[in-house]
Design an enzyme around this catalytic site. Sequence first.
Site, PDB file in Angstrom:
ATOM      1  N   GLY A   1      -9.098   5.354   1.290  1.00  0.00           N
ATOM      2  CA  GLY A   1      -9.793   6.156   2.301  1.00  0.00           C
ATOM      3  C   GLY A   1     -11.277   5.861   2.392  1.00  0.00           C
TER       4      GLY A   1
ATOM      5  N   GLU B   1      -1.572   6.072  -8.645  1.00  0.00           N
ATOM      6  CA  GLU B   1      -2.548   7.062  -8.142  1.00  0.00           C
ATOM      7  C   GLU B   1      -2.450   8.369  -8.909  1.00  0.00           C
ATOM      8  OE1 GLU B   1      -3.280   7.236  -3.936  1.00  0.00           O
ATOM      9  OE2 GLU B   1      -3.634   9.402  -3.984  1.00  0.00           O
TER      10      GLU B   1
ATOM     11  N   ASP C   1       0.859  -1.187   0.000  1.00  0.00           N
ATOM     12  CA  ASP C   1       0.000   0.000   0.000  1.00  0.00           C
ATOM     13  C   ASP C   1       0.898   1.241   0.000  1.00  0.00           C
ATOM     14  OD1 ASP C   1      -2.404   1.383   0.202  1.00  0.00           O
ATOM     15  OD2 ASP C   1      -2.531   1.202   2.394  1.00  0.00           O
TER      16      ASP C   1
HETATM   17  P1  13P Z   1      -9.222   4.395   5.659  1.00  0.00           P
HETATM   18  O1  13P Z   1      -8.374   5.231   6.555  1.00  0.00           O
HETATM   19  O2  13P Z   1     -10.467   5.138   5.232  1.00  0.00           O
HETATM   20  O3  13P Z   1      -9.530   3.078   6.231  1.00  0.00           O
HETATM   21  O4  13P Z   1      -8.407   4.137   4.311  1.00  0.00           O
HETATM   22  C1  13P Z   1      -7.388   3.182   4.245  1.00  0.00           C
HETATM   23  C2  13P Z   1      -6.605   3.248   2.993  1.00  0.00           C
HETATM   24  O5  13P Z   1      -7.002   3.826   2.005  1.00  0.00           O
HETATM   25  C3  13P Z   1      -5.296   2.558   2.950  1.00  0.00           C
HETATM   26  O6  13P Z   1      -4.588   2.881   1.808  1.00  0.00           O
END
Ligand code: 13P
Length: 333
Positions: free
Chosen positions: A235, A146, A94
């Site tokens: 997010g 992204e 990530d």
């Molecule tokens: P949240 O903080 O909304 O859970 O998002 C997590 C995320 O996008 C990890 O890359």
Amino acid sequence: MVSYKELGLVNTREMFKKAVAGGYAIPAFNFNNMEQLQAIIMAAAETKSPVILQVSKGARNYANQTLLRYMAEGAVAYAKELGWENPQIVLHLDHGDSFETCKSCVDFGFSSVMIDASSLPYEENIALTKKVVEYAHQFDVTVEAELGVLAGVEDEVSAAESHYTKPEEAIDFATRTGCDALAISIGTSHGAYKFTPEQCTKDPKTGRLVPPPLAFDVLHEIEKKLPGFPIVLHGSSSVPQEYVDMCNQYGGNLPNAVGIPEEQLREAAKSAVCKINIDSDSRLAMTGAIRKHLAENPSHFDPRQYLKPAREEMKKMYIHKIVNVLGSDGKAE
Ligand code: 13P
């Protein structure tokens, strides 16, 4: 060099193709510790949902990248033990922030990586993304990139304000980089405080904050320009108010925590959005359950006593997301 294929993991290519065609999304859950991982795998195995295990920079710093990779390898064996014959599990980096980080994950058994160069100027984002794609594709590892900037702060990913993805750039970016999936900005953001109270309205009945809607017009415009191309939403925690209340009731202090309403995520999952990232909701479920347990059982000091209900709460939350929000249950029978 370790290939993810030897570890029983899969990349995202087929998974995303089916998800876009089938009008559902794959859950991408972050993990940092054993209880989170157990809860994710139990939920995925029980619902037969494909699942993406995400490792962020914060997770690598906290738990160690090597250990997390071995945990993911163990997760495949654990899933089979739970009766899931053909587990569809992706190990994903990530927010990779450099070519070197992405390369080290590709070399070490990850089946998917994200290169997040969205804070760089457009042409630099393209150049770096392309470099990662060229390397990763040699090993059949898929790449997420992204475009656009998300507001919020999570695990050292920060951007003071959000800039929606420009639909006209999306097609140029995807074509020139060869990336397999594109994370876009349409109003979601990382963390448990996605909107300021000023950006929200108030529900007159409950007094809760109601956030502004996502920019579905931007999403639909991107879908039109890139038909069938896999889109990712970061997010996307909904910040369930029951967990916020649980935290606050048992000594926490999370004022005005607010997330993305689940109906909007459900709507997004029906579109080309085929990967939805959820991390904060798991943190809230875990913390709420631990706070409650310790408040009600002040004599307990064995971590298993409070981590067990925390794991159960996370599992319940993951199953709810899979079945009622993303619609990915039964898609990895
Ligand atoms: P949240 O903080 O909304 O859970 O998002 C997590 C995320 O996008 C990890 O890359």
